[in-house]
Scaffold this active site. Structure first.
Site, PDB file in Angstrom:
ATOM      1  N   GLU A 111       0.832  -1.194   0.000  1.00 24.05           N
ATOM      2  CA  GLU A 111       0.000   0.000   0.000  1.00 24.05           C
ATOM      3  C   GLU A 111       0.871   1.250   0.000  1.00 24.05           C
ATOM      4  O   GLU A 111       2.020   1.218   0.445  1.00 24.05           O
ATOM      5  CB  GLU A 111      -0.896   0.055   1.250  1.00 24.05           C
ATOM      6  CG  GLU A 111      -1.959  -1.005   1.297  1.00 24.05           C
ATOM      7  CD  GLU A 111      -2.786  -0.897   2.567  1.00 24.05           C
ATOM      8  OE1 GLU A 111      -3.893  -1.438   2.563  1.00 24.05           O
ATOM      9  OE2 GLU A 111      -2.319  -0.283   3.551  1.00 24.05           O
ATOM     10  N   ARG A 168     -12.050  -8.896  17.386  1.00 23.97           N
ATOM     11  CA  ARG A 168     -11.903  -9.277  18.788  1.00 23.97           C
ATOM     12  C   ARG A 168     -11.928  -8.008  19.638  1.00 23.97           C
ATOM     13  O   ARG A 168     -12.023  -6.902  19.110  1.00 23.97           O
ATOM     14  CB  ARG A 168     -10.566  -9.988  18.999  1.00 23.97           C
ATOM     15  CG  ARG A 168      -9.374  -9.182  18.474  1.00 23.97           C
ATOM     16  CD  ARG A 168      -8.042  -9.825  18.788  1.00 23.97           C
ATOM     17  NE  ARG A 168      -6.940  -9.228  18.063  1.00 23.97           N
ATOM     18  CZ  ARG A 168      -6.314  -8.109  18.400  1.00 23.97           C
ATOM     19  NH1 ARG A 168      -6.708  -7.439  19.467  1.00 23.97           N
ATOM     20  NH2 ARG A 168      -5.309  -7.642  17.696  1.00 23.97           N
TER      21      ARG A 168
END
Length: 684
Positions: A200, A292
């Site tokens: 990226e 999570r």
């Protein structure tokens, strides 16, 4: 609601879950490895089951043993915490097959978000903004190199299955690409069993802002505002705060809506975090989703008055979300600092050892609410106690220090004060570094980006300074007082006999005693020590440092003593502090600073020899993952010679000087101990 749950984790998150479960009347089962038999999380749970040896792959990563433990103890659900199996879709499926509730998102959501490449494609379809880059399956090194050239440098390489800063490399130019790619893939396969990477555009001065999302099984999905996690080192978070400084209502709403859209796109259930990279101009891009609970969740709890673990338990039991979006509001400001056993001055190298002394600020171990019930506004989440060991097997976190204030200014002041009150002896810790960071102009003024630590390196890592005069005086007083205590104990019934007291009294002249202390700064000086002179003067002493120009002897008196805390008067100056002795090292805590002063007793060290030179040693226990030099090879100063992996990080051992590698003592895959010689090296 569940009657009993098993916590498939360790450390502070296991203790955190146990605290909430206890408040709800739920019994808990701990699992532990052989290294954690006496750990805090084992003690705070109602039951505990041994699941394997110290290595995580033989214990906390053994889903079959964890499920067997849940079934054997009658638990209805498993809370995975974070790390280990918390984002393992296969483990979630195995729990369901065993008739156990996995307290987390569906396996399908984890799979969708588990691959950074696949997640970005999914987010693009959902209309969530993305950073320019390549997220495809073609992993040919030359092809990836071409993609990086197309994107434009600097480029960020990231392990597709990664997280927590593992398997990430910033590549500054095309010449550095291949070496960075190899290192990234090596760390990715070691940490995640998958060496797939994506590339990226690396944004300049970006901020890392994440949104806490929560969804239930009834189709409701909300966000609990943002956290700013920009302050990082090696892509791992150091400080987190909520709300994000300088966040506008419009930007908050847009990021919240994007995060909720991301969660809904994968049918999410439970607690999750959508992470964004944000430009200074306010634009933001999806980075990844952590499926999570996050390490930094307490700052969200503190500003929203919620218990996110309780929410997890209720949602997993089929209940609706406790609050609607319009019922949530931000109250005050919270900051979290991660207290680690590590040495920031040595590249944040993890420290292994025993917490021989642990003194924390006045705080609650667990208290929630917009305004914490404890008057200090300080909370500590920790999985260790005094006497516990920090081992090489797991993350070296000691605690999370969280503060709340009515505004950011008050929260900053409370964090600075709390860090000043944190005292650790037995291993290196990052407390002094965190204090410099919190008090530094950049963080204090919210001039934030992910490169803050690197940009302010000189301020955050100042050159060593000589020990403060007050610290040396406190060490001298502590030594003399300890000797007086020992003398009084030995005298017994004759304690009143002046001839048996170690008070320094002389009949005809004054008694002057020389004490020698040293530290890292003193070791670099020709004298290699602080030569302190203490002269007995009636009921008091005179104190001087002859080596310091312009220093005149000053009266030294003990005003009060409470255990190992002393208040002294040095001349006209009052000095207060604590002194903890660990062998020959006097740990002096005064003025918000920590000084480790070695007491040089020539009688105690007579006959000792210098350590053998010419060998490059392992900085800590670990595994050799790459040997980059051969026997007989000529190398230049700074050339990488060996790469080790320890405590989930790679450490490169480089040539200290120009020279020749005389011998290579270990091969790739070998386990080595702390201080083990890795190569024989001869300087040119």
């Amino acid at each position: 609601m569940f009657k009993k749950i098993l916590i498939a984790n360790r450390g502070e998150i296991a203790c955190r879950v146990a605290a909430t479960a206890r408040r709800l009347g739920i019994k808990t089962v701990a699992v532990y490895s052989e290294a954690d038999a006496s750990a805090k999380h084992v003690a705070v749970c109602d039951e505990a089951v041994l699941i394997g040896s110290a290595a995580a792959k033989e214990s906390y990563l053994r889903g079959d043993r964890i499920i067997a433990a849940a079934q054997a103890t009658g638990a209805q659900a498993i809370h995975p915490g974070y790390g280990f199996l918390s984002e393992n879709a296969g483990f979630a499926d195995a729990c369901a097959e065993a008739g156990l509730v996995f307290i987390g998102p569906p396996a399908s959501a984890m799979r969708a978000m588990g691959s950074k490449s696949a997640a970005k494609s999914l987010m693009e379809k959902a209309g969530v903004p993305l950073v320019p880059g390549y997220h495809g399956d073609d992993q040919d090194a030359d092809f990836l190199h071409g993609q990086a050239d197309r994107i434009g440098y600097p480029v960020l390489l990231k392990a597709s299955a990664g997280g927590g800063g593992k398997g990430m490399r910033v590549v500054e130019d095309t010449a550095a690409f291949k070496d960075a790619l190899a290192s990234c893939k090596r760390e990715a396969i070691s940490s995640f069993g998958d060496d797939k990477v994506l590339a990226e555009k690396y944004l300049q001065r970006p901020r890392h802002i994440e949104i806490q999302v929560f969804a239930d099984t009834l189709g409701n999905c909300i966000h609990l505002f943002e956290r700013d996690c920009s302050v990082q080192r090696r892509h791992q978070k150091v400080l987190e705060e909520a709300p994000a400084p300088n966040m506008t209502d419009e930007r908050r709403a847009a990021m919240g809506a994007a995060a909720v859209a991301a969660a809904k796109a994968v049918g999410y259930v439970g607690a999750g975090t959508v992470e964004f990279i944000a430009n200074q101009d306010g634009s933001f891009y999806f980075m990844e989703m952590n499926t999570r609970l996050q390490v930094e969740h307490p700052v969200t709890e503190m500003i929203t008055g919620t218990d996110l673990v309780e929410w997890q338990l209720r949602v997993a039991a089929g209940e609706p979300l406790p609050k609607r979006q319009d019922e949530l509001a931000i109250h005050g400001h919270a900051i979290e600092a991660r207290i680690y056993a590590e040495n920031p001055e040595k590249g944040f190298l993890p420290s292994i050892g025993t917490l021989r002394h642990l003194e924390t600020p006045d705080a609650v171990n667990f208290e929630l609410g917009g305004v914490p019930g404890h008057p200090s506004g300080v909370r500590i989440d920790s999985g260790v106690r005094e006497g516990d060991a920090i081992s090489p097997y797991y993350d070296p976190m000691i605690a999370k220090l969280i503060v709340w204030g009515a505004d950011r200014k008050q929260a900053l002041a409370r964090m600075s004060q709390a860090l000043s009150q944190y005292r650790i002896v037995g291993l290196a810790a990052n407390i002094a570094f965190l204090k410099r960071l919190v008090e530094g102009e950049a963080f204090a003024t919210a001039d934030l980006d992910t490169g803050l630590i690197e940009r302010h390196h000189d301020t955050l890592f100042p050159p060593p300074r000589p020990a403060a005069e007050g610290a040396l005086a406190l060490a001298a007083v502590a030594l003399i007082e300890a000797e007086k205590d020992a003398s009084a104990a030995q005298s017994g019934a004759n304690a009143g006999d002046p001839w048996g007291q170690a008070l320094g009294w002389r009949m005809n002249n004054a008694y002057t005693r020389g004490l020698s202390f040293s530290d890292d700064y003193a070791a670099a000086l020709p004298a290699k020590a602080y030569d302190v002179r203490v002269t007995y003067d009636g009921a008091d002493w005179r104190f001087e440092l002859p080596a310091r120009p312009g220093h005149a002897p000053r009266a030294l008196s003990l005003m009060s003593r409470q255990g190992t805390d002393f208040s002294i008067k040095l001349g006209d100056t009052a000095v207060h502090g604590g002194v903890r002795r660990d062998g020959d090292v006097f740990h002096v805590f005064t003025g918000g600073a920590h000084y480790a002063l070695d007491y040089n007793d020539p009688m105690a060290h007579a006959g000792e020899t210098e350590a053998e030179g010419g060998r490059l040693t392992a900085p800590m226990p670990g595994k050799v993952v790459a040997v980059l030099a051969a026997k007989g090879q000529e190398v230049k100063k700074g050339d990488p010679l060996v790469i080790m992996e320890a405590m989930k990080m790679e450490h490169t051992i480089s040539a200290p000087h120009d020279g020749v590698v005389e011998d290579v003592l270990y091969a790739v895959g070998d386990q080595v101990g702390d201080g083990a010689p890795l190569l024989a090296f001869k300087a040119a």
